[in-house]
Design an enzyme around this catalytic site. Structure first.
Site, PDB file in Angstrom:
ATOM      1  N   VAL A   1      42.676  45.085  48.215  1.00  0.00           N
ATOM      2  CA  VAL A   1      43.327  44.503  47.040  1.00  0.00           C
ATOM      3  C   VAL A   1      42.402  44.727  45.856  1.00  0.00           C
ATOM      4  O   VAL A   1      41.198  44.923  46.012  1.00  0.00           O
ATOM      5  CB  VAL A   1      43.637  42.993  47.225  1.00  0.00           C
ATOM      6  CG1 VAL A   1      44.744  42.808  48.253  1.00  0.00           C
ATOM      7  CG2 VAL A   1      42.410  42.206  47.607  1.00  0.00           C
ATOM      8  N   SER A   2      42.976  44.689  44.650  1.00  0.00           N
ATOM      9  CA  SER A   2      42.206  45.031  43.459  1.00  0.00           C
ATOM     10  C   SER A   2      41.390  43.882  42.890  1.00  0.00           C
ATOM     11  O   SER A   2      40.367  44.101  42.257  1.00  0.00           O
ATOM     12  CB  SER A   2      43.139  45.563  42.370  1.00  0.00           C
ATOM     13  OG  SER A   2      43.799  46.707  42.836  1.00  0.00           O
ATOM     14  N   THR A   3      41.824  42.656  43.072  1.00  0.00           N
ATOM     15  CA  THR A   3      41.097  41.522  42.503  1.00  0.00           C
ATOM     16  C   THR A   3      40.913  40.440  43.562  1.00  0.00           C
ATOM     17  O   THR A   3      41.630  40.399  44.563  1.00  0.00           O
ATOM     18  CB  THR A   3      41.854  40.906  41.310  1.00  0.00           C
ATOM     19  OG1 THR A   3      43.081  40.348  41.778  1.00  0.00           O
ATOM     20  CG2 THR A   3      42.127  41.943  40.225  1.00  0.00           C
TER      21      THR A   3
ATOM     22  N   GLN B   1      43.985  38.290  44.593  1.00  0.00           N
ATOM     23  CA  GLN B   1      45.012  38.816  45.483  1.00  0.00           C
ATOM     24  C   GLN B   1      44.604  38.636  46.938  1.00  0.00           C
ATOM     25  O   GLN B   1      43.426  38.516  47.260  1.00  0.00           O
ATOM     26  CB  GLN B   1      45.259  40.297  45.191  1.00  0.00           C
ATOM     27  CG  GLN B   1      45.791  40.548  43.796  1.00  0.00           C
ATOM     28  CD  GLN B   1      45.868  42.036  43.485  1.00  0.00           C
ATOM     29  OE1 GLN B   1      45.097  42.827  43.996  1.00  0.00           O
ATOM     30  NE2 GLN B   1      46.815  42.402  42.634  1.00  0.00           N
TER      31      GLN B   1
ATOM     32  N   SER C   1      38.425  46.969  42.923  1.00  0.00           N
ATOM     33  CA  SER C   1      39.326  47.782  42.102  1.00  0.00           C
ATOM     34  C   SER C   1      39.293  49.227  42.588  1.00  0.00           C
ATOM     35  O   SER C   1      38.252  49.727  43.006  1.00  0.00           O
ATOM     36  CB  SER C   1      38.892  47.708  40.643  1.00  0.00           C
ATOM     37  OG  SER C   1      39.580  48.660  39.885  1.00  0.00           O
TER      38      SER C   1
END
Length: 186
Positions: free
Chosen positions: A8-10, A13, A36
């Site tokens: 996941v990017s952050t 999430q 990220s």
């Protein structure tokens, strides 16, 4: 053995959806991280790729979870193929352990190469157009012709050192020497 990778990017999430899909696909080990896709440092992916052996299959939920770009994705999957490791993307239904999956992968590779060639051609065309308008590429010189003339005049005084002159023009001695050589004052 099926190995999963979830990203996941952050930190806000969750990987739950990906983990559930990878577990349902039969993954024994699942590597997961929150980073990220822009970041070049993805330690869990690196560990995952290191642990894969001949005959294993790497499974991801979606292609964008694995690669930062099409070129990056093609590179990673190409390396896996070279090590005889399969690859599956659940959402896009790509499976390089099947003939049709390998075909799709090679089409992606061709598209990535086509994209690189387009970018290169546009860059070269832009540079040629700029040159035609009299623009010269590269960094602007730190010292103007007038500055170099003044520096040469200052250096004709034996009491003034190159370090003094370089400091006066706020450049390094290397830059001063290169500027003097470029205009044959050295």
């Amino acid at each position: 053995m099926y190995i999963g990778y979830a990203r996941v990017s952050t930190a806000d999430q969750q990987t739950d959806l990906q983990i559930d899909a990878l577990t349902n696909a039969g993954c024994i080990n699942i590597y997961q991280e929150s980073v990220s896709s822009v970041s070049k440092s993805r330690p869990q992916l690196e560990e995952c790729l290191r642990c894969l052996r001949k005959g294993d299959t790497l499974i991801v939920w979606r292609l964008d979870r694995l690669g930062r770009s099409l070129k990056d994705l093609v590179t990673i999957i190409g390396e896996l193929e070279g090590r005889e490791v399969g690859f599956r993307s659940l959402t896009e239904s790509i499976d390089t352990t099947t003939p049709s999956g390998r075909l799709i992968f090679h089409i992606f590779g061709s598209l990535a190469e086509f994209e690189r060639n387009l970018i290169r051609d546009r860059t070269l065309a832009g540079l040629a157009a700029a040159r035609a308008r009299g623009r010269k590429g590269g960094r602007r010189p730190k010292m103007t012709t007038r500055d170099i003339q003044k520096a040469a005049a200052m250096l004709s005084d034996p009491k003034i050192t190159k370090s003094d002159v370089a400091a006066h023009f706020n450049v390094s001695r290397v830059t001063l020497n290169a500027s003097l050589r470029r205009t044959s004052y050295a």
